[in-house]
Scaffold this motif. Structure first.
Motif: not given
Length: 308
Positions: A232-249
């Motif tokens: 749930r947390v990962f999906a909340l921040y990985d807004r573009d769904g590319n499998g990583t949390i990066e940049n503004e995420e």
């Protein structure tokens, strides 16, 4: 109204008809509250937030409630109009209705729900439309921090407020004079350190997120962290769904983390915090957070909270 000590003391003593501060905002015939301008709303707030700590609480709240109720009458004022028993019941009902976060005190957003204000100004408080997550917040931050200074100056804030009002379809056209007044008023409200601009934590109060997911009990060590929680947390921040949390995420995630340990923070605090977190958790040194790396961060967060 700070600085007008005699008027303020008079308003709290209630010894004269003219001493009820709220009475001036009621219609002489109907006794209904008039629609307040942004400047008038700030007058009310400054009058009752006597210590300037950003809350109306304790004796400040009692004073507001007594004068709010007794201002309906054209002449009566003073504590005898609202008995102690009545005040106790009034305070309980008022807090139940308007104290959204149930902290026993009134914030400026909560007061804005009670007092009638000009529609456009009220829209700036965004009661019904908080951002989904801090990722959206960081995108807006970078959009309006046009010069990349790390703060939102008055002109940048004015541009933000103009766009915010344009998005509200029911909003009437706002004049440039109104916009300048709104900008000045919002700076008065949210510029805690009074430097004439908004730092990151100050802008976060103006533009709230629905929920900092990381404040939930599951991350405070009271319950076991599950795979579903991490997903749930990962999906909340990985807004573009590319499998990583990066940049503004990534900035959004770190902002939420930082809020757990620091109330007032700016972009430098966020950069320093990012450097610390990434050194310890970005195992492959790619400048991004993978699901495995996020898991390690959340487990450490939950463990630390449990020890505290």
């Amino acid at each position: 109204m700070k600085g007008e000590g005699s008027a303020k003391e008079c308003g709290k003593s209630g010894t004269l008809d003219s001493c009820n501060f709220m009475r001036q905002f009621r219609d002489l015939e109907s006794r209904e509250l008039k629609q307040l301008t942004a400047a008038q709303f700030m007058e009310v707030w400054d009058h009752y937030d006597d210590d300037g700590n950003g809350f109306i609480e304790g004796t400040e709240l009692d004073s507001f409630l007594r004068e709010f109720v007794s201002s309906v009458n054209q002449t009566d004022c003073g504590p005898e109009v609202v008995s102690d028993v009545m005040l106790l019941e009034l305070r309980e009902c008022f807090l139940e209705a308007y104290d959204d976060n149930q902290d026993g005190k009134i914030e400026i957003r909560e007061l804005a729900q009670l007092l009638p204000m000009e529609e456009n100004f009220l829209l700036l408080f965004r009661f019904d439309n908080p951002l989904d997550s801090s990722v959206e917040f960081m995108k807006l931050w970078h959009q309006y921090d046009a010069d990349g200074s790390g703060s939102i100056e008055a002109d940048e804030l004015k541009n933000f407020l103009r766009d915010l009002l344009r998005e509200a379809k029911k909003s009437q056209e706002v004049t440039e004079d109104q916009l300048i007044q709104y900008t000045d008023t919002m700076l008065q409200v949210f510029d805690s350190n009074k430097d004439g601009k908004l730092q990151l934590s100050e802008m976060a109060k103006l533009l709230p997120v629905k929920e900092n997911f990381l404040t939930r009990q599951v991350f405070k060590g009271s319950t076991k962290l599950t795979k579903e929680d991490i997903e749930r947390v990962f999906a909340l921040y990985d807004r573009d769904g590319n499998g990583t949390i990066e940049n503004e995420e990534l900035r959004g995630f770190l902002k939420d983390l930082l809020e757990l340990v620091k109330k007032d923070y700016d972009t430098k605090d966020l950069i320093d915090f990012e450097d610390t977190i990434m050194k310890g958790c970005d195992f492959n040194r790619d400048g991004k957070i993978s699901k495995k790396e996020l898991t390690m961060i959340l487990l450490a967060l939950s463990k630390q909270a449990g020890e505290d």
